[in-house]
Design a protein around this motif. Structure first.
Motif, PDB file in Angstrom:
ATOM      1  N   LEU A  86     -69.745  53.454   6.899  1.00  0.00           N
ATOM      2  CA  LEU A  86     -68.519  52.684   7.117  1.00  0.00           C
ATOM      3  C   LEU A  86     -68.618  51.297   6.496  1.00  0.00           C
ATOM      4  O   LEU A  86     -67.675  50.822   5.846  1.00  0.00           O
ATOM      5  N   VAL A  87     -69.774  50.638   6.675  1.00  0.00           N
ATOM      6  CA  VAL A  87     -69.965  49.303   6.101  1.00  0.00           C
ATOM      7  C   VAL A  87     -69.933  49.367   4.576  1.00  0.00           C
ATOM      8  O   VAL A  87     -69.355  48.487   3.907  1.00  0.00           O
ATOM      9  N   ALA A  96     -71.732  39.563   8.210  1.00  0.00           N
ATOM     10  CA  ALA A  96     -73.082  40.135   8.174  1.00  0.00           C
ATOM     11  C   ALA A  96     -73.605  40.396   9.579  1.00  0.00           C
ATOM     12  O   ALA A  96     -74.313  41.383   9.818  1.00  0.00           O
ATOM     13  N   ALA A  97     -73.247  39.523  10.527  1.00  0.00           N
ATOM     14  CA  ALA A  97     -73.729  39.701  11.896  1.00  0.00           C
ATOM     15  C   ALA A  97     -73.166  40.980  12.511  1.00  0.00           C
ATOM     16  O   ALA A  97     -73.888  41.725  13.200  1.00  0.00           O
ATOM     17  N   LEU A  98     -71.871  41.253  12.287  1.00  0.00           N
ATOM     18  CA  LEU A  98     -71.267  42.463  12.845  1.00  0.00           C
ATOM     19  C   LEU A  98     -71.840  43.713  12.182  1.00  0.00           C
ATOM     20  O   LEU A  98     -72.079  44.732  12.850  1.00  0.00           O
ATOM     21  N   ALA A  99     -72.094  43.658  10.873  1.00  0.00           N
ATOM     22  CA  ALA A  99     -72.689  44.803  10.182  1.00  0.00           C
ATOM     23  C   ALA A  99     -74.099  45.072  10.696  1.00  0.00           C
ATOM     24  O   ALA A  99     -74.490  46.241  10.906  1.00  0.00           O
ATOM     25  N   TYR A 106     -61.378  53.758   9.022  1.00  0.00           N
ATOM     26  CA  TYR A 106     -61.613  52.914   7.851  1.00  0.00           C
ATOM     27  C   TYR A 106     -60.575  51.795   7.754  1.00  0.00           C
ATOM     28  O   TYR A 106     -60.895  50.690   7.296  1.00  0.00           O
ATOM     29  N   ASP A 107     -59.369  52.087   8.175  1.00  0.00           N
ATOM     30  CA  ASP A 107     -58.315  51.070   8.103  1.00  0.00           C
ATOM     31  C   ASP A 107     -58.610  49.915   9.053  1.00  0.00           C
ATOM     32  O   ASP A 107     -58.562  48.739   8.666  1.00  0.00           O
ATOM     33  N   ALA A 108     -58.930  50.216  10.299  1.00  0.00           N
ATOM     34  CA  ALA A 108     -59.175  49.159  11.281  1.00  0.00           C
ATOM     35  C   ALA A 108     -60.499  48.452  11.033  1.00  0.00           C
ATOM     36  O   ALA A 108     -60.605  47.225  11.200  1.00  0.00           O
ATOM     37  N   ALA A 109     -61.530  49.191  10.630  1.00  0.00           N
ATOM     38  CA  ALA A 109     -62.845  48.587  10.422  1.00  0.00           C
ATOM     39  C   ALA A 109     -62.835  47.589   9.276  1.00  0.00           C
ATOM     40  O   ALA A 109     -63.579  46.598   9.302  1.00  0.00           O
ATOM     41  N   TYR A 110     -62.011  47.819   8.264  1.00  0.00           N
ATOM     42  CA  TYR A 110     -61.956  46.879   7.129  1.00  0.00           C
ATOM     43  C   TYR A 110     -61.576  45.480   7.586  1.00  0.00           C
ATOM     44  O   TYR A 110     -62.185  44.489   7.165  1.00  0.00           O
ATOM     45  N   PHE A 111     -60.604  45.360   8.465  1.00  0.00           N
ATOM     46  CA  PHE A 111     -60.148  44.040   8.909  1.00  0.00           C
ATOM     47  C   PHE A 111     -61.088  43.443   9.956  1.00  0.00           C
ATOM     48  O   PHE A 111     -61.265  42.227   9.998  1.00  0.00           O
ATOM     49  N   GLY A 116     -74.629  56.542  18.497  1.00  0.00           N
ATOM     50  CA  GLY A 116     -74.938  55.835  17.258  1.00  0.00           C
ATOM     51  C   GLY A 116     -73.921  56.015  16.161  1.00  0.00           C
ATOM     52  O   GLY A 116     -73.967  55.285  15.157  1.00  0.00           O
ATOM     53  N   THR A 117     -72.999  56.938  16.282  1.00  0.00           N
ATOM     54  CA  THR A 117     -71.964  57.150  15.265  1.00  0.00           C
ATOM     55  C   THR A 117     -70.637  56.584  15.760  1.00  0.00           C
ATOM     56  O   THR A 117     -70.428  56.392  16.964  1.00  0.00           O
ATOM     57  N   ILE A 118     -69.741  56.346  14.824  1.00  0.00           N
ATOM     58  CA  ILE A 118     -68.440  55.748  15.151  1.00  0.00           C
ATOM     59  C   ILE A 118     -67.406  56.852  15.263  1.00  0.00           C
ATOM     60  O   ILE A 118     -67.179  57.620  14.318  1.00  0.00           O
ATOM     61  N   ALA A 119     -66.759  56.918  16.439  1.00  0.00           N
ATOM     62  CA  ALA A 119     -65.736  57.941  16.679  1.00  0.00           C
ATOM     63  C   ALA A 119     -64.332  57.390  16.512  1.00  0.00           C
ATOM     64  O   ALA A 119     -63.410  58.134  16.142  1.00  0.00           O
TER      65      ALA A 119
END
Length: 329
Positions: free
Chosen positions: A121-122, A3-6, A87-92, A33-36
């Motif tokens: 992404l979250v 939750a803290a990272l989100a 999406y693959d890296a952010a999930y972990f 503000g967006t994720i590249a």
């Protein structure tokens, strides 16, 4: 999910920050503000995906990281692979509880073609946390090897191409992350395939896989091999066969002959026949030695007989044995 990272991603989105958010074994690259881009050590990343798909070469990617992407940004499939790697890296990364740290930097070279809102992404990573995921969790992808089941309980199982490749790569040594690198696929995709194969009974459950991994490591380092100690004092070992203090052998104590009564004479005569000499026993007889075991009982030794001339038996001993036998009659 952390939750803290989100919350930190939401804060950076609202403020329109540009830089790198480091968390655990990876980092988020934000552009206004967006994720590249998102990088994680447990995933293969965009470079491997682009090379495996034939979208770019190693030289193209090297130039892009140096600030000269050129015509690479105009290739349509690059955006698709970039989003897939994010999406693959952010999930972990979102599954870990590691502390995050934001560092302002310049925009990532993928910012012109890949912009993903942190809240989107979250939400996608939360959707991937299925309640029926099974025993394989996100933290196992780089620690627990994938082992095929010893016996299939179904006569016919229908597999997809991805599942067949993952099953063929499972050898009780490679983890899910290793299989993803071997096949050039996303780690999350391999994780989903392993979960499906486990439910089908073709992959061993993680607890069994972990047990086999530890046994293999123990055999590799020789943990189950007895190593004698250099001295007489045993030293502690690591395995279950480590050197231990030897237990004393139990030697039955001899029955003391009665000092009085009807059979006293017979026992005394028999004892004289068994031990004609305490310190120098004759061949073929049992003699009581002066050695004593740990329980304090006398021990007996026996010397095998050898060929020697016949010697006359003591006449007085024969008379005493005859008298004892007559008393018993």
């Amino acid at each position: 999910m952390s939750a803290a990272l989100a919350e930190e991603l939401h804060r950076l989105e609202e403020q329109g920050c540009t830089g790198i958010l480091r968390a655990g074994d990876g980092e988020f690259h934000l552009a206004r503000g967006t994720i590249a881009s998102v990088v994680c050590r447990r995933t293969i990343g965009l470079d491997r995906l682009a090379v495996e798909a034939g979208v770019a070469t190693d030289e193209d990617l090297r130039r892009a990281r140096a600030g000269e992407p050129g015509a690479l940004l105009r290739r349509p499939r690059l955006e698709t692979l970039a989003r897939l790697s994010v999406y693959d890296a952010a999930y972990f990364l979102l599954e870990s509880e590691a502390e995050s740290e934001f560092v302002p930097t310049e925009e990532h070279w993928l910012a012109p073609v890949c912009r993903i809102a942190p809240h989107a992404l979250v939400s996608e990573c939360a959707r991937r946390r299925r309640p029926d995921a099974g025993p394989w969790t996100a933290d196992m992808v780089s620690t627990v090897p994938v082992a095929p089941a010893e016996r299939a309980h179904r006569q016919r199982v229908v597999l997809t191409a991805a599942q067949a490749e993952v099953l063929a790569a499972a050898d009780n040594h490679r983890t899910i992350a290793d299989i993803a690198r071997e096949l050039g696929r996303t780690t999350y995709g391999c994780l989903v395939a392993v979960r499906d194969l486990t439910r089908a009974g073709l992959i061993a459950v993680p607890s069994e896989a972990e047990r086999r991994r530890r046994q293999w490591v123990a055999r590799s380092v020789g943990d189950d091999v007895d190593v004698p100690a250099p001295s007489s004092t045993p030293r502690p070992g690591r395995g279950r066969h480590a050197a231990r203090n030897p237990l004393p052998r139990r030697v039955p104590a001899p029955v003391a002959p009665p000092t009085s009564g009807r059979h006293a004479l017979v026992e005394e005569a028999s004892a004289a026949a068994r031990t004609p000499d305490v310190t120098d026993p004759s061949p073929g007889t049992s003699a009581r030695t002066t050695n004593r075991n740990s329980r304090g009982a006398d021990t007996y030794s026996w010397t095998p007989p050898v060929d020697r001339p016949w010697q006359q038996v003591d006449r007085a001993l024969l008379i005493r044995i005859k008298t004892a036998l007559a008393e018993l009659a």
